[in-house]
Motif scaffolding. Structure first.
Motif, PDB file in Angstrom:
ATOM      1  N   HIS A  90       6.927  16.078  18.139  1.00 23.14           N
ATOM      2  CA  HIS A  90       7.176  16.332  16.712  1.00 23.14           C
ATOM      3  C   HIS A  90       5.880  16.394  15.903  1.00 23.14           C
ATOM      4  N   VAL A  91       4.981  17.265  16.352  1.00 21.07           N
ATOM      5  CA  VAL A  91       3.691  17.454  15.685  1.00 21.07           C
ATOM      6  C   VAL A  91       3.666  18.854  15.076  1.00 21.07           C
ATOM      7  N   PHE A  92       3.191  18.950  13.839  1.00 20.32           N
ATOM      8  CA  PHE A  92       3.032  20.229  13.166  1.00 20.32           C
ATOM      9  C   PHE A  92       1.543  20.467  12.962  1.00 20.32           C
ATOM     10  N   ILE A  93       1.049  21.600  13.469  1.00 17.53           N
ATOM     11  CA  ILE A  93      -0.341  22.002  13.275  1.00 17.53           C
ATOM     12  C   ILE A  93      -0.317  23.256  12.417  1.00 17.53           C
ATOM     13  N   GLY A  94      -0.904  23.181  11.237  1.00 18.37           N
ATOM     14  CA  GLY A  94      -0.833  24.257  10.257  1.00 18.37           C
ATOM     15  C   GLY A  94      -1.695  25.464  10.594  1.00 18.37           C
ATOM     16  N   PRO A 163       4.928   7.139   4.110  1.00 16.80           N
ATOM     17  CA  PRO A 163       6.105   6.270   4.063  1.00 16.80           C
ATOM     18  C   PRO A 163       6.537   5.801   5.449  1.00 16.80           C
ATOM     19  N   PRO A 164       7.165   4.624   5.535  1.00 17.51           N
ATOM     20  CA  PRO A 164       7.646   4.130   6.822  1.00 17.51           C
ATOM     21  C   PRO A 164       8.640   5.087   7.481  1.00 17.51           C
ATOM     22  N   GLY A 165       9.279   5.956   6.700  1.00 16.63           N
ATOM     23  CA  GLY A 165      10.225   6.933   7.224  1.00 16.63           C
ATOM     24  C   GLY A 165       9.553   8.181   7.779  1.00 16.63           C
ATOM     25  N   MET A 166       8.240   8.145   7.957  1.00 17.80           N
ATOM     26  CA  MET A 166       7.488   9.314   8.434  1.00 17.80           C
ATOM     27  C   MET A 166       8.024   9.819   9.774  1.00 17.80           C
ATOM     28  N   GLN A 167       8.356   8.916  10.676  1.00 18.44           N
ATOM     29  CA  GLN A 167       8.848   9.325  11.990  1.00 18.44           C
ATOM     30  C   GLN A 167      10.126  10.153  11.854  1.00 18.44           C
ATOM     31  N   GLU A 168      11.079   9.659  11.089  1.00 17.59           N
ATOM     32  CA  GLU A 168      12.333  10.388  10.897  1.00 17.59           C
ATOM     33  C   GLU A 168      12.101  11.704  10.159  1.00 17.59           C
ATOM     34  N   GLN A 169      11.187  11.698   9.174  1.00 15.58           N
ATOM     35  CA  GLN A 169      10.895  12.920   8.426  1.00 15.58           C
ATOM     36  C   GLN A 169      10.297  13.998   9.331  1.00 15.58           C
ATOM     37  N   MET A 170       9.389  13.609  10.219  1.00 17.49           N
ATOM     38  CA  MET A 170       8.775  14.590  11.124  1.00 17.49           C
ATOM     39  C   MET A 170       9.778  15.077  12.166  1.00 17.49           C
ATOM     40  N   ILE A 171      10.652  14.210  12.638  1.00 18.06           N
ATOM     41  CA  ILE A 171      11.695  14.647  13.571  1.00 18.06           C
ATOM     42  C   ILE A 171      12.574  15.685  12.887  1.00 18.06           C
ATOM     43  N   ASP A 172      13.020  15.370  11.666  1.00 20.69           N
ATOM     44  CA  ASP A 172      13.860  16.313  10.917  1.00 20.69           C
ATOM     45  C   ASP A 172      13.115  17.621  10.639  1.00 20.69           C
ATOM     46  N   TYR A 173      11.845  17.512  10.239  1.00 21.45           N
ATOM     47  CA  TYR A 173      11.068  18.691   9.862  1.00 21.45           C
ATOM     48  C   TYR A 173      10.844  19.619  11.059  1.00 21.45           C
ATOM     49  N   THR A 174      10.395  19.064  12.182  1.00 22.07           N
ATOM     50  CA  THR A 174      10.096  19.921  13.329  1.00 22.07           C
ATOM     51  C   THR A 174      11.364  20.498  13.955  1.00 22.07           C
ATOM     52  N   LYS A 175      12.437  19.718  13.987  1.00 21.15           N
ATOM     53  CA  LYS A 175      13.702  20.254  14.515  1.00 21.15           C
ATOM     54  C   LYS A 175      14.234  21.350  13.589  1.00 21.15           C
ATOM     55  N   SER A 176      14.142  21.117  12.281  1.00 17.64           N
ATOM     56  CA  SER A 176      14.579  22.125  11.302  1.00 17.64           C
ATOM     57  C   SER A 176      13.729  23.378  11.416  1.00 17.64           C
ATOM     58  N   TYR A 177      12.428  23.199  11.552  1.00 18.78           N
ATOM     59  CA  TYR A 177      11.526  24.351  11.679  1.00 18.78           C
ATOM     60  C   TYR A 177      11.925  25.169  12.901  1.00 18.78           C
ATOM     61  N   TYR A 178      12.206  24.496  14.006  1.00 16.88           N
ATOM     62  CA  TYR A 178      12.603  25.190  15.233  1.00 16.88           C
ATOM     63  C   TYR A 178      13.926  25.933  15.031  1.00 16.88           C
ATOM     64  N   GLU A 179      14.887  25.275  14.396  1.00 16.88           N
ATOM     65  CA  GLU A 179      16.193  25.897  14.164  1.00 16.88           C
ATOM     66  C   GLU A 179      16.105  27.066  13.193  1.00 16.88           C
ATOM     67  N   HIS A 180      15.175  27.005  12.229  1.00 17.21           N
ATOM     68  CA  HIS A 180      15.018  28.059  11.228  1.00 17.21           C
ATOM     69  C   HIS A 180      14.000  29.117  11.634  1.00 17.21           C
ATOM     70  N   PHE A 181      13.471  29.017  12.845  1.00 10.70           N
ATOM     71  CA  PHE A 181      12.568  30.033  13.386  1.00 10.70           C
ATOM     72  C   PHE A 181      13.438  31.004  14.156  1.00 10.70           C
ATOM     73  N   VAL A 182      13.884  32.043  13.455  1.00 15.76           N
ATOM     74  CA  VAL A 182      14.934  32.900  13.983  1.00 15.76           C
ATOM     75  C   VAL A 182      14.470  34.342  14.153  1.00 15.76           C
ATOM     76  N   PRO A 183      14.994  35.006  15.192  1.00 14.20           N
ATOM     77  CA  PRO A 183      14.623  36.414  15.402  1.00 14.20           C
ATOM     78  C   PRO A 183      15.249  37.321  14.358  1.00 14.20           C
ATOM     79  N   ILE A 184      14.568  38.417  14.073  1.00 20.67           N
ATOM     80  CA  ILE A 184      15.125  39.438  13.175  1.00 20.67           C
ATOM     81  C   ILE A 184      16.212  40.160  13.942  1.00 20.67           C
ATOM     82  N   VAL A 185      17.363  40.258  13.331  1.00 19.55           N
ATOM     83  CA  VAL A 185      18.510  40.899  14.006  1.00 19.55           C
ATOM     84  C   VAL A 185      18.547  42.376  13.681  1.00 19.55           C
TER      85      VAL A 185
END
Length: 185
Positions: A90-94, A163-185
């Protein structure tokens, strides 16, 4: 952190059995030394240098456009040695970031135009802000924020404390990013 859909041309990306999505316009050197552990996105123009030493990522990592990921080096009187680079889950590199760390922990956010100096260590749950330059051999502790001014901020009562919730935020963010990385139909 709301994630908008990111559309990509399906012909431009290779999707592996483990769910990795790697752009065909990525420079991958030494692919036999690179391990992407699943659901990793490597965007257009990124460079991964596995020809220098092993590079291993955890699950749900995002390597942004034109980012460079290369193992750290150390100069000796007899020459130069490269050491493995380990990146956690769950690492994001910009975009346009350059990472030469010895290790990057899990749940780490690395912003745009960041330079991570040779042999630096980023512990779990830290943030490296856009434009920051982390000097070589620097350790950024867990729950710390490294700013573009080159300072490490943290501690109770600091508004920039991660924030102490950083772990949960990064899990949500990276999973969401993966789910929202969608092919053009």
């Amino acid at each position: 952190m709301d994630v908008q859909d990111t559309f990509y041309n399906k012909d431009e990306y290779v999707e592996t059995a483990s769910g990795n999505k790697v752009s065909r316009h990525t420079v991958i050197c030494g692919s036999q030394n690179i391990v992407l552990n699943g659901k990793v996105i490597v965007q257009t123009g990124a460079i991964i240098r596995g020809d220098l030493a092993n590079v291993k990522t955890g699950r749900y990592c995002v390597i942004g456009k034109k980012a460079v990921v290369r193992p750290p080096l150390k100069q000796f009187s007899s020459g130069v040695a490269f050491f493995p680079l380990y990146i956690g889950d769950h690492v994001f590199i910009g975009q346009d970031a350059v990472v030469q760390a010895a290790s990057v922990g899990s749940y780490v956010y690395i912003g745009k135009d960041v330079v991570i100096g040779r042999r630096s260590v980023l512990k779990d749950c830290c943030i490296i802000e856009d434009g920051a330059i982390v000097p070589p051999d620097t350790t950024v502790a867990s729950f710390m924020r490294f700013t573009s001014a080159g300072t490490i901020e943290g501690g109770q009562g600091n508004p920039d404390y991660v924030p102490p919730g950083m772990q949960e935020q990064m899990i949500d963010y990276t999973k969401s990013y993966y789910e929202h990385f969608v092919p053009i139909v």
